[in-house]
Design a protein around this motif. Sequence first.
Motif, PDB file in Angstrom:
ATOM      1  N   TRP A 299       0.821  -1.211   0.000  1.00 23.01           N
ATOM      2  CA  TRP A 299       0.000   0.000   0.000  1.00 23.01           C
ATOM      3  C   TRP A 299       0.859   1.267   0.000  1.00 23.01           C
ATOM      4  O   TRP A 299       0.639   2.180  -0.794  1.00 23.01           O
ATOM      5  CB  TRP A 299      -0.947  -0.079   1.189  1.00 23.01           C
ATOM      6  CG  TRP A 299      -1.774   1.090   1.582  1.00 23.01           C
ATOM      7  CD1 TRP A 299      -1.792   1.648   2.827  1.00 23.01           C
ATOM      8  CD2 TRP A 299      -2.760   1.810   0.817  1.00 23.01           C
ATOM      9  NE1 TRP A 299      -2.718   2.680   2.864  1.00 23.01           N
ATOM     10  CE2 TRP A 299      -3.327   2.792   1.653  1.00 23.01           C
ATOM     11  CE3 TRP A 299      -3.209   1.729  -0.485  1.00 23.01           C
ATOM     12  CZ2 TRP A 299      -4.303   3.681   1.230  1.00 23.01           C
ATOM     13  CZ3 TRP A 299      -4.196   2.618  -0.909  1.00 23.01           C
ATOM     14  CH2 TRP A 299      -4.728   3.569  -0.062  1.00 23.01           C
ATOM     15  N   HIS A 300       1.841   1.356   0.901  1.00 17.87           N
ATOM     16  CA  HIS A 300       2.691   2.539   0.971  1.00 17.87           C
ATOM     17  C   HIS A 300       3.424   2.753  -0.347  1.00 17.87           C
ATOM     18  O   HIS A 300       3.431   3.866  -0.890  1.00 17.87           O
ATOM     19  CB  HIS A 300       3.684   2.435   2.129  1.00 17.87           C
ATOM     20  CG  HIS A 300       4.584   3.631   2.241  1.00 17.87           C
ATOM     21  ND1 HIS A 300       5.820   3.681   1.615  1.00 17.87           N
ATOM     22  CD2 HIS A 300       4.426   4.819   2.860  1.00 17.87           C
ATOM     23  CE1 HIS A 300       6.378   4.850   1.867  1.00 17.87           C
ATOM     24  NE2 HIS A 300       5.556   5.560   2.617  1.00 17.87           N
ATOM     25  N   ASP A 301       4.040   1.705  -0.868  1.00 20.28           N
ATOM     26  CA  ASP A 301       4.773   1.837  -2.132  1.00 20.28           C
ATOM     27  C   ASP A 301       3.843   2.215  -3.270  1.00 20.28           C
ATOM     28  O   ASP A 301       4.211   3.004  -4.153  1.00 20.28           O
ATOM     29  CB  ASP A 301       5.510   0.537  -2.459  1.00 20.28           C
ATOM     30  CG  ASP A 301       6.627   0.244  -1.469  1.00 20.28           C
ATOM     31  OD1 ASP A 301       7.126   1.183  -0.819  1.00 20.28           O
ATOM     32  OD2 ASP A 301       6.994  -0.942  -1.340  1.00 20.28           O
ATOM     33  N   TRP A 302       2.630   1.669  -3.274  1.00 24.23           N
ATOM     34  CA  TRP A 302       1.645   1.999  -4.304  1.00 24.23           C
ATOM     35  C   TRP A 302       1.294   3.488  -4.236  1.00 24.23           C
ATOM     36  O   TRP A 302       1.200   4.156  -5.263  1.00 24.23           O
ATOM     37  CB  TRP A 302       0.408   1.118  -4.117  1.00 24.23           C
ATOM     38  CG  TRP A 302      -0.640   1.284  -5.163  1.00 24.23           C
ATOM     39  CD1 TRP A 302      -0.740   0.601  -6.343  1.00 24.23           C
ATOM     40  CD2 TRP A 302      -1.770   2.178  -5.127  1.00 24.23           C
ATOM     41  NE1 TRP A 302      -1.847   1.014  -7.052  1.00 24.23           N
ATOM     42  CE2 TRP A 302      -2.500   1.988  -6.317  1.00 24.23           C
ATOM     43  CE3 TRP A 302      -2.234   3.116  -4.210  1.00 24.23           C
ATOM     44  CZ2 TRP A 302      -3.659   2.690  -6.615  1.00 24.23           C
ATOM     45  CZ3 TRP A 302      -3.376   3.826  -4.509  1.00 24.23           C
ATOM     46  CH2 TRP A 302      -4.083   3.609  -5.692  1.00 24.23           C
ATOM     47  N   LEU A 303       1.110   3.995  -3.020  1.00 25.61           N
ATOM     48  CA  LEU A 303       0.790   5.418  -2.852  1.00 25.61           C
ATOM     49  C   LEU A 303       1.939   6.307  -3.315  1.00 25.61           C
ATOM     50  O   LEU A 303       1.722   7.324  -3.981  1.00 25.61           O
ATOM     51  CB  LEU A 303       0.453   5.728  -1.390  1.00 25.61           C
ATOM     52  CG  LEU A 303      -0.876   5.201  -0.884  1.00 25.61           C
ATOM     53  CD1 LEU A 303      -0.936   5.288   0.637  1.00 25.61           C
ATOM     54  CD2 LEU A 303      -2.040   5.955  -1.510  1.00 25.61           C
ATOM     55  N   VAL A 304       3.174   5.928  -2.979  1.00 27.85           N
ATOM     56  CA  VAL A 304       4.343   6.701  -3.397  1.00 27.85           C
ATOM     57  C   VAL A 304       4.412   6.730  -4.922  1.00 27.85           C
ATOM     58  O   VAL A 304       4.612   7.790  -5.524  1.00 27.85           O
ATOM     59  CB  VAL A 304       5.642   6.132  -2.781  1.00 27.85           C
ATOM     60  CG1 VAL A 304       6.874   6.753  -3.415  1.00 27.85           C
ATOM     61  CG2 VAL A 304       5.640   6.343  -1.267  1.00 27.85           C
ATOM     62  N   ALA A 305       4.204   5.570  -5.562  1.00 29.72           N
ATOM     63  CA  ALA A 305       4.224   5.508  -7.028  1.00 29.72           C
ATOM     64  C   ALA A 305       3.084   6.337  -7.613  1.00 29.72           C
ATOM     65  O   ALA A 305       3.249   7.034  -8.609  1.00 29.72           O
ATOM     66  CB  ALA A 305       4.134   4.052  -7.495  1.00 29.72           C
ATOM     67  N   ARG A 306       1.931   6.275  -7.001  1.00 26.21           N
ATOM     68  CA  ARG A 306       0.755   7.028  -7.477  1.00 26.21           C
ATOM     69  C   ARG A 306       1.012   8.521  -7.399  1.00 26.21           C
ATOM     70  O   ARG A 306       0.656   9.284  -8.274  1.00 26.21           O
ATOM     71  CB  ARG A 306      -0.449   6.637  -6.607  1.00 26.21           C
ATOM     72  CG  ARG A 306      -1.713   7.386  -6.880  1.00 26.21           C
ATOM     73  CD  ARG A 306      -2.532   6.620  -7.894  1.00 26.21           C
ATOM     74  NE  ARG A 306      -3.926   6.917  -8.006  1.00 26.21           N
ATOM     75  CZ  ARG A 306      -4.495   8.096  -8.090  1.00 26.21           C
ATOM     76  NH1 ARG A 306      -3.798   9.182  -7.985  1.00 26.21           N
ATOM     77  NH2 ARG A 306      -5.784   8.212  -8.258  1.00 26.21           N
ATOM     78  N   ARG A 307       1.662   8.901  -6.317  1.00 33.32           N
ATOM     79  CA  ARG A 307       1.960  10.320  -6.106  1.00 33.32           C
ATOM     80  C   ARG A 307       3.101  10.788  -6.997  1.00 33.32           C
ATOM     81  O   ARG A 307       3.168  11.959  -7.366  1.00 33.32           O
ATOM     82  CB  ARG A 307       2.311  10.532  -4.629  1.00 33.32           C
ATOM     83  CG  ARG A 307       2.486  11.956  -4.256  1.00 33.32           C
ATOM     84  CD  ARG A 307       2.519  12.136  -2.761  1.00 33.32           C
ATOM     85  NE  ARG A 307       2.964  13.484  -2.514  1.00 33.32           N
ATOM     86  CZ  ARG A 307       4.032  13.802  -1.808  1.00 33.32           C
ATOM     87  NH1 ARG A 307       4.742  12.875  -1.232  1.00 33.32           N
ATOM     88  NH2 ARG A 307       4.376  15.061  -1.655  1.00 33.32           N
ATOM     89  N   GLY A 308       4.008   9.893  -7.312  1.00 30.70           N
ATOM     90  CA  GLY A 308       5.110  10.231  -8.201  1.00 30.70           C
ATOM     91  C   GLY A 308       6.339  10.780  -7.519  1.00 30.70           C
ATOM     92  O   GLY A 308       7.289  11.180  -8.169  1.00 30.70           O
TER      93      GLY A 308
END
Length: 117
Positions: free
Chosen positions: A48-57
């Motif tokens: 989840w955290h990594d997904w959010l970081v990738a989503r945010r860019g």
Amino acid sequence: MTEREYFASVGRRPGMFVGKTSFHMLTAFLTGYDQHALRHGGPGLTGWHDWLVARRGRDCNHAWPGQVLHIALPNGWDDFWDLPPEDEQHAIKVLFELLDEFAAEREAAQDCRPQIE
């Protein structure tokens, strides 16, 4: 009930799960959900955290609740623990939209895996 369906049910009636509906109460609830799932062999919020970081860019040192706030409130906030009511409601809405996207992507990835019999 899938995780995605469960998250949707929490998002529709958050007060039923945490009492006073607040961003912080919901993130605490989801952290507890994650820890319980991991302890009992489920995926919880793994990735989840990594997904959010990738989503945010871009990365920063915030844990996943801070990442969600960065996405929900791109202009920032004054006090992490005392969000204005309209920002808090928006952050909760975005939290569950993001959770739905994350869970949908994870479900799709699991559906694409070959089944071992």
